[in-house]
Design a protein around this motif. Structure first.
Motif, PDB file in Angstrom:
ATOM      1  N   VAL A   1      14.348  50.491  65.229  1.00  0.00           N
ATOM      2  CA  VAL A   1      14.681  49.113  64.882  1.00  0.00           C
ATOM      3  C   VAL A   1      14.191  48.831  63.460  1.00  0.00           C
ATOM      4  O   VAL A   1      12.993  48.910  63.178  1.00  0.00           O
ATOM      5  CB  VAL A   1      14.042  48.120  65.879  1.00  0.00           C
ATOM      6  CG1 VAL A   1      14.383  46.687  65.482  1.00  0.00           C
ATOM      7  CG2 VAL A   1      14.517  48.415  67.299  1.00  0.00           C
TER       8      VAL A   1
ATOM      9  N   ILE B   1      14.190  51.750  70.385  1.00  0.00           N
ATOM     10  CA  ILE B   1      14.902  51.064  71.460  1.00  0.00           C
ATOM     11  C   ILE B   1      16.062  51.925  71.946  1.00  0.00           C
ATOM     12  O   ILE B   1      16.628  52.714  71.169  1.00  0.00           O
ATOM     13  CB  ILE B   1      15.421  49.684  70.959  1.00  0.00           C
ATOM     14  CG1 ILE B   1      15.887  48.801  72.103  1.00  0.00           C
ATOM     15  CG2 ILE B   1      16.515  49.865  69.918  1.00  0.00           C
ATOM     16  CD1 ILE B   1      16.161  47.367  71.680  1.00  0.00           C
ATOM     17  N   ASN B   2      16.409  51.809  73.200  1.00  0.00           N
ATOM     18  CA  ASN B   2      17.606  52.452  73.748  1.00  0.00           C
ATOM     19  C   ASN B   2      18.698  51.399  73.865  1.00  0.00           C
ATOM     20  O   ASN B   2      18.432  50.273  74.319  1.00  0.00           O
ATOM     21  CB  ASN B   2      17.323  53.066  75.124  1.00  0.00           C
ATOM     22  CG  ASN B   2      16.516  54.350  75.015  1.00  0.00           C
ATOM     23  OD1 ASN B   2      16.878  55.254  74.265  1.00  0.00           O
ATOM     24  ND2 ASN B   2      15.412  54.421  75.743  1.00  0.00           N
ATOM     25  N   ILE B   3      19.899  51.747  73.447  1.00  0.00           N
ATOM     26  CA  ILE B   3      21.023  50.802  73.500  1.00  0.00           C
ATOM     27  C   ILE B   3      22.201  51.478  74.190  1.00  0.00           C
ATOM     28  O   ILE B   3      22.618  52.572  73.800  1.00  0.00           O
ATOM     29  CB  ILE B   3      21.454  50.359  72.090  1.00  0.00           C
ATOM     30  CG1 ILE B   3      20.270  49.757  71.330  1.00  0.00           C
ATOM     31  CG2 ILE B   3      22.595  49.352  72.170  1.00  0.00           C
ATOM     32  CD1 ILE B   3      20.569  49.496  69.868  1.00  0.00           C
ATOM     33  N   THR B   4      22.737  50.812  75.210  1.00  0.00           N
ATOM     34  CA  THR B   4      23.910  51.341  75.903  1.00  0.00           C
ATOM     35  C   THR B   4      25.132  50.447  75.704  1.00  0.00           C
ATOM     36  O   THR B   4      26.255  50.866  75.945  1.00  0.00           O
ATOM     37  CB  THR B   4      23.626  51.473  77.417  1.00  0.00           C
ATOM     38  OG1 THR B   4      23.186  50.204  77.923  1.00  0.00           O
ATOM     39  CG2 THR B   4      22.551  52.521  77.673  1.00  0.00           C
ATOM     40  N   ASN B   5      24.901  49.220  75.242  1.00  0.00           N
ATOM     41  CA  ASN B   5      25.988  48.267  75.025  1.00  0.00           C
ATOM     42  C   ASN B   5      26.818  48.687  73.808  1.00  0.00           C
ATOM     43  O   ASN B   5      26.327  48.710  72.680  1.00  0.00           O
ATOM     44  CB  ASN B   5      25.392  46.866  74.801  1.00  0.00           C
ATOM     45  CG  ASN B   5      26.455  45.796  74.686  1.00  0.00           C
ATOM     46  OD1 ASN B   5      27.358  45.894  73.865  1.00  0.00           O
ATOM     47  ND2 ASN B   5      26.336  44.755  75.500  1.00  0.00           N
TER      48      ASN B   5
ATOM     49  N   VAL C   1      19.026  50.828  63.929  1.00  0.00           N
ATOM     50  CA  VAL C   1      19.689  49.595  64.349  1.00  0.00           C
ATOM     51  C   VAL C   1      18.978  48.425  63.674  1.00  0.00           C
ATOM     52  O   VAL C   1      17.756  48.426  63.515  1.00  0.00           O
ATOM     53  CB  VAL C   1      19.686  49.453  65.891  1.00  0.00           C
ATOM     54  CG1 VAL C   1      18.264  49.366  66.444  1.00  0.00           C
ATOM     55  CG2 VAL C   1      20.521  48.264  66.336  1.00  0.00           C
TER      56      VAL C   1
ATOM     57  N   ILE D   1      27.014  46.184  70.814  1.00  0.00           N
ATOM     58  CA  ILE D   1      25.813  46.183  69.978  1.00  0.00           C
ATOM     59  C   ILE D   1      25.791  47.413  69.088  1.00  0.00           C
ATOM     60  O   ILE D   1      25.460  47.332  67.897  1.00  0.00           O
ATOM     61  CB  ILE D   1      24.536  46.104  70.845  1.00  0.00           C
ATOM     62  CG1 ILE D   1      24.465  44.739  71.537  1.00  0.00           C
ATOM     63  CG2 ILE D   1      23.285  46.353  70.010  1.00  0.00           C
ATOM     64  CD1 ILE D   1      23.293  44.575  72.472  1.00  0.00           C
ATOM     65  N   ILE D   2      26.154  48.564  69.634  1.00  0.00           N
ATOM     66  CA  ILE D   2      26.179  49.800  68.849  1.00  0.00           C
ATOM     67  C   ILE D   2      27.151  49.675  67.683  1.00  0.00           C
ATOM     68  O   ILE D   2      26.825  50.005  66.534  1.00  0.00           O
ATOM     69  CB  ILE D   2      26.539  51.008  69.746  1.00  0.00           C
ATOM     70  CG1 ILE D   2      25.381  51.308  70.708  1.00  0.00           C
ATOM     71  CG2 ILE D   2      26.859  52.245  68.891  1.00  0.00           C
ATOM     72  CD1 ILE D   2      25.687  52.371  71.739  1.00  0.00           C
TER      73      ILE D   2
ATOM     74  N   TYR E   1      25.708  46.602  65.201  1.00  0.00           N
ATOM     75  CA  TYR E   1      24.362  46.544  64.624  1.00  0.00           C
ATOM     76  C   TYR E   1      23.735  47.891  64.280  1.00  0.00           C
ATOM     77  O   TYR E   1      22.700  47.923  63.613  1.00  0.00           O
ATOM     78  CB  TYR E   1      23.431  45.767  65.561  1.00  0.00           C
ATOM     79  CG  TYR E   1      23.903  44.343  65.768  1.00  0.00           C
ATOM     80  CD1 TYR E   1      23.767  43.395  64.764  1.00  0.00           C
ATOM     81  CD2 TYR E   1      24.514  43.958  66.962  1.00  0.00           C
ATOM     82  CE1 TYR E   1      24.228  42.099  64.937  1.00  0.00           C
ATOM     83  CE2 TYR E   1      24.961  42.663  67.145  1.00  0.00           C
ATOM     84  CZ  TYR E   1      24.824  41.736  66.128  1.00  0.00           C
ATOM     85  OH  TYR E   1      25.274  40.449  66.287  1.00  0.00           O
TER      86      TYR E   1
ATOM     87  N   GLN F   1      12.292  45.170  75.219  1.00  0.00           N
ATOM     88  CA  GLN F   1      13.309  46.223  75.193  1.00  0.00           C
ATOM     89  C   GLN F   1      12.821  47.500  74.501  1.00  0.00           C
ATOM     90  O   GLN F   1      13.452  48.542  74.614  1.00  0.00           O
ATOM     91  CB  GLN F   1      14.563  45.719  74.454  1.00  0.00           C
ATOM     92  CG  GLN F   1      15.242  44.531  75.091  1.00  0.00           C
ATOM     93  CD  GLN F   1      16.371  44.014  74.221  1.00  0.00           C
ATOM     94  OE1 GLN F   1      16.165  43.258  73.278  1.00  0.00           O
ATOM     95  NE2 GLN F   1      17.581  44.450  74.527  1.00  0.00           N
TER      96      GLN F   1
ATOM     97  N   PHE G   1      16.138  41.363  68.674  1.00  0.00           N
ATOM     98  CA  PHE G   1      15.762  42.161  69.841  1.00  0.00           C
ATOM     99  C   PHE G   1      14.494  41.605  70.478  1.00  0.00           C
ATOM    100  O   PHE G   1      13.593  41.132  69.798  1.00  0.00           O
ATOM    101  CB  PHE G   1      15.538  43.616  69.435  1.00  0.00           C
ATOM    102  CG  PHE G   1      16.781  44.309  68.969  1.00  0.00           C
ATOM    103  CD1 PHE G   1      17.747  44.721  69.871  1.00  0.00           C
ATOM    104  CD2 PHE G   1      16.987  44.536  67.611  1.00  0.00           C
ATOM    105  CE1 PHE G   1      18.904  45.352  69.440  1.00  0.00           C
ATOM    106  CE2 PHE G   1      18.140  45.163  67.172  1.00  0.00           C
ATOM    107  CZ  PHE G   1      19.103  45.575  68.091  1.00  0.00           C
TER     108      PHE G   1
END
Length: 200
Positions: free
Chosen positions: A43, A64-68, A102, A71-72, A75, A34, A30
């Motif tokens: 993380v 971290i914010n994850i929208t993908n 994550v 990746i979710i 990871y 981000q 990362f």
């Protein structure tokens, strides 16, 4: 053949490699840009895995914010995943017991095919840590590879029932130890408060 067995189990254990009993992978590199103070996910790095605790420390680190979705799915850690330090003091292990975590790169992740608790305690018995320390390369900061972890030989019972029984036994011991440590902390705090107030 182990020297101590639970009643009802007998015979030799099988020798396999870690990759035979678990999926072995690592996290994602990362970018610090981000990170966000109010990020949904914590993380997890090597710093979250300490010898003093059998569990991943979720009280420290960047968020971290994850929208993908890829990746979710790849990871974000699952409860009962086993993490292994791959840099610095290599070979330390810890179990994931919280969600919304994550994984960063250079931390090994094992997802057990059968009993995660058994595999964790097996790797935490000492031989794995010693082996990883010997395999580590590098100067000031030591490193191990995913292949070092995956190829490590282990001995496991032929029956899942025995795996589960051993894993639960040591898990319950850890819960008991944690409970007593909490009580000791309370008593030490009480003692400290009394000392401060009684001896003016």
């Amino acid at each position: 053949v182990p020297e101590i067995r639970f009643k009802g189990f007998e015979g030799a254990w099988d020798e396999k490699s870690v990759s035979n009993v678990a999926t072995v992978r690592t996290g994602l590199p990362f970018d610090s840009s981000q990170f966000s103070d109010d990020g949904e996910f914590l993380v997890i790095t090597n710093g979250n895995i300490q010898n003093e605790s059998p569990y991943v420390d979720n009280a420290i680190g960047k968020r971290i914010n994850i929208t993908n979705e890829t990746i979710i799915s790849e990871y974000v850690l699952n409860i009962d995943d086993i993490l292994i330090t791959m840099d610095g003091t290599v070979g330390r292990t810890a179990r994931v017991v919280n969600d919304k975590l994550v994984l960063a790169q250079r931390v090994g992740r094992l997802t057990a095919n059968s009993s995660s608790k058994f595999l964790y305690y097996l790797l935490n018995a000492g031989a794995f840590y010693e082996s990883m320390t010997l395999l580590a390369s590098g100067g000031t900061i030591k490193h191990i590879s995913l292949n070092d972890i995956a190829c490590h030989p282990i001995k496991i019972p032929k029956l899942f029932k025995e795996e589960r029984k051993i894993g639960e036994y040591f898990h319950n011991l850890d819960k008991l130890i944690t409970m007593h440590q909490t009580e000791l902390e309370k008593l030490n705090n009480l003692k400290k408060a009394c000392l401060e107030k009684m001896f003016v």
